[in-house]
Design a protein around this motif. Structure first.
Motif, PDB file in Angstrom:
ATOM      1  N   ARG B 219      44.912  32.386  39.949  1.00 28.12           N
ATOM      2  CA  ARG B 219      46.356  32.409  40.196  1.00 28.12           C
ATOM      3  C   ARG B 219      46.654  31.489  41.371  1.00 28.12           C
ATOM      4  N   SER B 237      46.516  45.236  30.504  1.00 23.28           N
ATOM      5  CA  SER B 237      47.475  45.360  31.609  1.00 23.28           C
ATOM      6  C   SER B 237      46.798  45.047  32.941  1.00 23.28           C
ATOM      7  N   GLU B 238      45.506  45.345  33.030  1.00 24.74           N
ATOM      8  CA  GLU B 238      44.789  45.039  34.266  1.00 24.74           C
ATOM      9  C   GLU B 238      44.742  43.524  34.480  1.00 24.74           C
ATOM     10  N   ILE B 240      46.735  41.256  33.175  1.00 29.89           N
ATOM     11  CA  ILE B 240      48.097  40.766  33.433  1.00 29.89           C
ATOM     12  C   ILE B 240      48.455  40.959  34.901  1.00 29.89           C
ATOM     13  N   LYS B 241      48.083  42.107  35.421  1.00 31.89           N
ATOM     14  CA  LYS B 241      48.389  42.403  36.824  1.00 31.89           C
ATOM     15  C   LYS B 241      47.757  41.356  37.745  1.00 31.89           C
ATOM     16  N   TYR B 242      46.500  40.995  37.466  1.00 28.45           N
ATOM     17  CA  TYR B 242      45.847  39.978  38.291  1.00 28.45           C
ATOM     18  C   TYR B 242      46.493  38.605  38.076  1.00 28.45           C
ATOM     19  N   GLY B 245      50.249  38.887  39.507  1.00 28.41           N
ATOM     20  CA  GLY B 245      50.341  39.421  40.858  1.00 28.41           C
ATOM     21  C   GLY B 245      51.270  40.601  40.971  1.00 28.41           C
ATOM     22  N   ARG B 246      51.793  41.047  39.830  1.00 25.53           N
ATOM     23  CA  ARG B 246      52.622  42.250  39.834  1.00 25.53           C
ATOM     24  C   ARG B 246      52.439  42.882  38.461  1.00 25.53           C
ATOM     25  N   GLU B 247      52.907  44.101  38.299  1.00 25.54           N
ATOM     26  CA  GLU B 247      52.719  44.748  37.022  1.00 25.54           C
ATOM     27  C   GLU B 247      53.924  44.510  36.115  1.00 25.54           C
ATOM     28  N   ILE B 248      53.670  44.074  34.881  1.00 23.02           N
ATOM     29  CA  ILE B 248      54.758  44.029  33.912  1.00 23.02           C
ATOM     30  C   ILE B 248      54.536  45.231  33.007  1.00 23.02           C
ATOM     31  N   LYS B 249      55.483  46.174  33.075  1.00 22.70           N
ATOM     32  CA  LYS B 249      55.264  47.455  32.376  1.00 22.70           C
ATOM     33  C   LYS B 249      55.247  47.250  30.878  1.00 22.70           C
TER      34      LYS B 249
END
Lengths: 390, 508
Positions: B219, B237-238, B240-242, B245-249
């Motif tokens: 990133r 989802s893990e 995606i979070k990395y 840099g934020r969580e997209i629900k």
């Protein structure tokens, strides 16, 4: 300083042709002992540029939509011969003769456009065939007497006459001075207006000092040109016609939907088609414009020579295509300006004029012209690469 | 020097472009014989890293170490890295359509003596190679006559013929159907057993999870994490979070309170014959869209989905069409895109660069191109109005660029796609056809595009979405049509649809 060099590199494509022009002017002035830059020769040079500039303007549109027209040289010679025949052999007055010749050009453009856009033959092939055929037609038309002389005064004025002078002040023609002054003021007004509009929209503009320097420089160049012309006979009808052609087609490209469509097709024909633009129609329009301008160039040349000869128009296509490339048209399409091509045409005409003054034979002239054409395209490709990398 | 377990170690790589730090101390280690997936949003630095590894950016233009097989490497050009056993396969395949498979496999390193090619030996070796990559096709077939899936495999064969140790695949599945993907992955696993290490760049996280032994996330030019996927299970989802840099629900935002209206577009018994290919490409298609509906069209590559869109949208490929096309109940024929646009239909093409945008022109030019009529004042384009319009849609779709005067070719894929959307939004369509709207686009931009779609639907626009990504089809559509070999093989309500049902119809 860093900013200035960055600015320069970004615009090198636009400045390259001015640099080339300046180099050619200085070189020929030195080589001809000053004859090249004399008022008489400059006036002459402008009239020589006329028919090339008209062809280069049309060629700009053709090259933008990724085509080429090799036929314009002999076609302009042939149409000039038609004009001469109509006037001399059939006693048709100049104006109807000119209209007939322009209409004939439009018809040929329609046929070329149809063959290229609708039938799908590459323009290179269509116009190569045209080039050969028109060469034959030119020889056929001038066959009986070799050269056809034109005695019509009105017709011959187009390529040789000047606008009324309204007297002289200190040896300078009044009309030229007035037009020059108005021209400079209009130029400055529109430049400032455009800059302010850009600023209002928060677009990138060049630094104020740079902008001012550009205004002063170009105004000085126009002033110099105007003074040179005013010493002589003033503004020629050829210059008026060229200015009109450049203005009309520059406006067409920049301000109208057709202009946008031309750039769009040049940039990506498939995307343009899927944006609702008819590639067939636009291509036909462009070829009609090109061939009408070719007819105009033929008229200018015949008028200047006061005759039509079997060699009329030989090599004009090379000068026009080279002029367009030097003026910033990209060999891969989508890019080009009519005003750039005007400068490019001036470069090519200066080369011819300068080499003529030096007494160089046509063998050397052709070699040098060919070399310049290749250099212009090399320059285009190199600057495009460096722009992509930055 | 270097660890014997690793075939490749890239250590503290820094690469700067004028004004941007593309890579800021990236560390990337690949174990011998693994499949290592490299993920990250567009602009995260994946491609730059691979260009450094393959010698596109020569040694000296970046800092940091490259250690291959325990020896430090200094690649000055692509052939240096090839000699060291690295091969890279780009998204845009580098095959020559008019040449045969065997000619392509050995293109650039022909077999033979001196300048003379030994064609018999070439064909024999090509046959061996095709066996190794499980392609059961005559090597004398021309590349243009085989599908994208086979072409992809031929590229791999070409790399293998150069005795590759480390194979890099850049988005190998972007253009592949599910079946071709599975096939490709099987071959990659096979290669692993033959000792070939693979690095794969991909945006399709589901695939990444299914195939990767290790996953490295980049990133903003930095290594965020390297995960050993053989040790523990990793979730989408893990990753995606990395990546963001934020969580997209929920990557597929929900539409609420949309009233679906009457049928606004319909095809009846629609058949199209392609005179160039000499065969029917669409057969007896019945299809309709209601106002305010998102209709997904699923299917494998070559099922005829893009052809159907093109046959509707002005038929630029000049198919012979039969059957009827209705817009709001009125029968129409469109013989040019202009006519379709006049009926408020818009088509965002599958291939943004190829036939969607004019790359050398700026955002403003592209935004207004399809609807210049609305900006005309007499003969001339009203430039003030044009700037106003371009800015409005620039903001509306959230394009990230310096200004509306930036040329489209310099934008990222996601931003280019937003320009395509802006262009068609300006034509105020009632029916918007989106062809693979999120192909090659990162997760963040995908989410933005889905949000724009929902906003349009709220305003009463109907959307036809052609997509090869089943999660996207399931997540965004109200109804799903499935195509196979030029026919509609089924239609499903979104709530009844599953990936299995769709695949069954798609392979029918």
């Amino acid at each position: 300083m860093d900013e200035l060099s960055k600015l320069f590199r970004k615009n090198i494509r636009d400045y390259g042709m001015f640099i080339a022009l300046a180099v050619i002017f200085i070189l020929f002035t030195a080589l001809t002992g000053g004859t090249f830059i004399s008022p008489n020769n400059i006036s002459n040079l402008i009239n020589q540029t006329g028919y090339i500039a008209v062809l280069a303007a049309g060629m700009t549109l053709v090259i933008i939509i990724r085509h080429i027209d090799l036929s314009v040289g002999f076609l302009s010679g042939f149409l000039g011969a038609i004009a001469a025949i109509l006037i001399t052999n059939y006693n048709i007055p100049a104006i109807p003769a000119i209209i007939i010749v322009l209409a004939f050009g439009a018809l040929i453009g329609l046929i070329f456009g149809f063959l290229v856009a609708k039938v799908g033959i590459p323009s290179f092939v269509v116009t190569l065939a045209g080039m050969i055929s028109f060469h034959g037609l030119l020889l056929f038309a001038t066959q009986s007497g070799g050269t056809i002389n034109i005695t019509d005064h009105f017709f011959n004025q187009i390529g040789n006459g000047f606008i009324p002078s309204f007297g002289r002040i200190a040896g300078l023609t009044v009309s030229t001075l007035v037009i020059g002054l108005v021209g400079i003021l209009l130029f400055i007004y529109f430049q400032i207006k455009e800059r302010n509009t850009k600023k209002r929209y928060n677009f990138e503009v060049s630094p104020a000092a740079f902008f001012l320097a550009k205004l002063v420089f170009i105004s000085a160049m126009i002033t110099a040109l105007i003074l040179v012309l005013a010493v002589n006979s003033g503004i020629s009808w050829t210059l008026v016609i060229v200015a009109l052609v450049i203005f009309v087609f520059s406006t067409l490209l920049n301000k109208t939907a057709l202009g946008r469509h031309i750039y769009g097709i040049g940039g990506n024909p498939e995307a343009a088609e899927l944006s609702g633009i008819s590639v067939v129609k636009v291509t036909i329009y462009v070829f009609v414009i090109m061939e009408v301008l070719t007819a105009l160039a033929g008229i200018l040349f015949a008028s200047r020579m006061q005759s039509a000869s079997p060699t009329g128009g030989t090599g004009f296509e090379l000068l026009a295509i080279a002029g367009a490339f030097i003026g910033g048209c990209s060999a891969s399409g989508g890019v080009g300006k009519v005003t750039g091509s005007l400068i490019g045409a001036l470069v090519m005409a200066s080369l011819t004029n300068g080499m003529d003054l030096m007494g160089l034979g046509s063998s050397v002239q052709y070699m040098i012209q060919g070399l310049i054409l290749v250099l212009a395209v090399v320059f285009d490709i190199m600057t495009r690469k460096s722009r992509l990398n930055s | 020097m270097g660890n014997i377990d690793y075939i490749l170690e890239m250590d503290n790589i820094v690469k700067e472009f004028p004004g941007v730090k593309a890579l800021d101390g990236v560390t990337f280690k690949v174990k011998r014989g693994e499949i290592h997936c490299l993920v990250g949003e567009n602009g995260a630095g994946k491609s730059t890293l691979m260009k450094i590894l393959s010698g596109v950016y020569p040694a000296g233009t970046f800092s940091g170490k490259i250690i291959l097989d325990s020896t430090e490497q200094h690649f000055n050009k692509i052939s240096d890295s090839e000699r060291a056993g690295i091969a890279i396969i780009y998204q845009e395949l580098a095959l020559i359509p008019e040449l045969t498979i065997y000619e392509n496999i050995f293109f650039g390193h022909e077999l033979g003596k001196g300048q003379f090619i030994d064609w018999n030996e070439t064909i024999v070796q090509a046959k061996e190679m095709l066996k190794r990559i499980h392609v059961n096709i005559n090597p004398e077939t021309k590349i243009k006559d085989v599908g994208v899936g086979v072409q992809q495999l031929v590229e791999i064969g070409k790399a293998l013929s150069k005795n590759v140790k480390l194979l890099i695949l850049d988005e190998p599945t972007a253009a592949l159907s599910e079946v071709d993907c599975d096939n490709l992955f099987q071959i990659l696993r096979g290669l692993k057993e033959q000792g070939v290490t693979c690095i794969m760049i991909s945006h399709k996280l589901r695939e990444v999870i299914s195939i990767a032994d290790s996953i490295t996330v980049l990133r903003d030019g930095k290594t965020i994490i390297s995960i050993d996927a053989t040790e523990r299970k990793v979730g989408e989802s893990e990753i995606i979070k990395y990546m963001v840099g934020r969580e997209i629900k929920d990557i597929y935002p929900k539409r609420k309170g949309i009233k679906v209206g009457d049928v606004c577009f319909e095809l009846k018994n629609w058949t199209a014959f392609d005179p160039n290919k000499g065969r029917k490409i669409l057969r007896n298609i019945d299809f309709y869209v209601r106002q305010g509906e998102v209709v997904g069209i699923a299917g494998l590559m070559g099922a005829g989905r893009t052809e159907m869109a093109l046959s509707i949208f002005g038929n630029t490929k000049h198919y012979d069409t039969k059957g009827a096309l209705y817009v709001n109940g009125v029968k129409r024929t469109f013989n040019s895109p202009e006519r379709a646009i006049a009926e408020k239909i818009a088509y965002v093409t599958e291939d943004r660069k190829g036939n969607g945008l004019i790359l050398i022109q700026d955002i403003k030019f592209n935004t207004t191109l399809a609807n210049l009529k609305q900006l005309l004042k007499g003969f001339f384009i009203n430039e003030h109005e044009e700037v106003h319009v371009a800015k409005k849609f620039f903001d509306e779709v959230g394009i990230r660029a310096q200004s509306i005067e930036q040329s489209v070719g310099t934008l990222s894929g996601g931003n280019q796609q937003k320009v395509s959307l802006a262009k068609w939004l300006f034509s105020a369509p009632k029916l918007l056809i989106l062809d693979e709207p999120t192909r090659g686009i990162d997760v963040g931009a995908k989410f933005e595009i889905y949000t724009i779609m929902n906003e349009l639907v709220k305003r009463g626009v109907s959307i036809i979405m052609i997509s090869s990504e089943l999660p996207e089809i399931l997540g965004m559509s109200d109804r799903i049509y499935v195509m196979s070999d030029g026919t509609m093989t089924g239609v499903l309500d979104a709530k009844d649809a599953t990936e299995e049902k769709i695949m069954e119809m798609a392979t029918a």
